[in-house]
Scaffold this active site. Sequence first.
Site, short mmCIF file in Angstrom:
data_model
loop_
_atom_site.label_atom_id
_atom_site.label_comp_id
_atom_site.label_asym_id
_atom_site.label_seq_id
_atom_site.Cartn_x
_atom_site.Cartn_y
_atom_site.Cartn_z
N GLY A 230 0.89 -1.48 0.08
CA GLY A 230 0.61 -0.50 0.10
C GLY A 230 0.76 1.46 -0.21
N ASP B 73 8.17 0.36 8.00
CA ASP B 73 6.84 0.21 8.03
C ASP B 73 6.38 -1.35 9.01
OD1 ASP B 73 4.00 0.50 8.52
OD2 ASP B 73 2.88 -0.46 6.99
N CYS C 257 1.36 0.93 13.50
CA CYS C 257 0.11 1.54 13.76
C CYS C 257 -0.54 1.28 14.94
CB CYS C 257 -1.31 0.24 12.63
SG CYS C 257 -0.84 -1.03 12.61
#
Length: 404
Positions: free
Chosen positions: A237, A301, A354
């Site tokens: 993504g 990430d 996240c």
Amino acid sequence: MRFHRNLVEAVLDGADQIFNQGQYADKAVERLLKRDKRWGSRDRGFIAETLYELVRYKRLYAAIAEVKDPFSREDLQRIFAVWAILKGHRLPPWEMFASTPTRRIKGRYDTLKTQRKYRESVPDWLDALGEKSLGEGLWEQELHAQNEPAPVVLRANTLKGDRKKLQQALAAEQIASKPLDGLPEALELEERPNVFRTQAFQDGAFEVQDASSQQVAHFLQAAPGMRVVDTCAGAGGKTLHLAALMENKGQLLAMDIYGNKLQELKRRARRAGAFNIETRVLESTKPLKRLAGTADRVLIDAPCTGLGVLRRNPDAKWKLQPEFLKEITGTQQEILQRYSRLVKPGGKLVYATCSILPAENAEQVQTFLASEAGKAFRLEGEKSLLASRDHSDGFYMARLVREG
């Protein structure tokens, strides 16, 4: 609301798959929605939304229904009945609901809603951890916000066109959207249609990506012509967003330990028209040694608890175990130590998660900066996003500059 038996049975089947069989909610819902081609959008919406609601409030509903997992079929029927009563729906005169104690359900709810662990439906250990990490007030606000359904946010693929063009294309397919301030590619949908059936999606005009996630690629400050490495690319993504920001110019290396995820990235890249992406499955440390000190930008990430995206993945709070936090923080620091070596002098690294826990975020960065490998870096900027404050997923990102 009028209940249809086949839809209720589908919800109960899904709850069994998620609660008893350990399946991921999104996968269980995806399979259920393919069960009957005669179901319309309203039918599918009922199944998906009801299932996610049962998952979000599993502890509360089970406590009111006075059942414990593993749940029998009768237990699941009682949990469904609790949901229906608390939502103000009239139960149909079916045998499974014949003895539903409506007044007792409402009474038990009034009693249990005074306790946060039931009201917001969270395991004891996680409730204690969140309060200790964020403070009681902020943790309570965040828990409440994470129990709200997340909106559908799209990222316009600027390799194919801008946000205005995408908005017009969606409108032509009767899908209303609105731009989000501060995010040049973001559109939030006013309803929840199946956007994957649209011509705009087939044309590669957009990707589904939350507002918080869209900020990460911009935060990395990648530019056309650079060598950029996405170290934990997954299905890509953020890689695709980086390719668009780089205007397909330069080298974008997407790495992951899972080859199947990178295959999905390749498929998505073809649709998006992103052709400066090179994928690499990490089976050894050799690729890292060859790339040491060569990258203008590195994105980490990092794998994390996912406590910032419970709006989208509410089953995560039931799958997480206390010992996982210790394991994942160790992994995160190892990844920081390993991939920071790829950054060349003057280059930049972004560490992102996240999660909303400081132990996975700012504390990890400070630990790294205090280490031998981190002495060559300085913290240039960091950003924390919360569902309760920013109305998007919970995210953290820190940008480090290598000075030597």
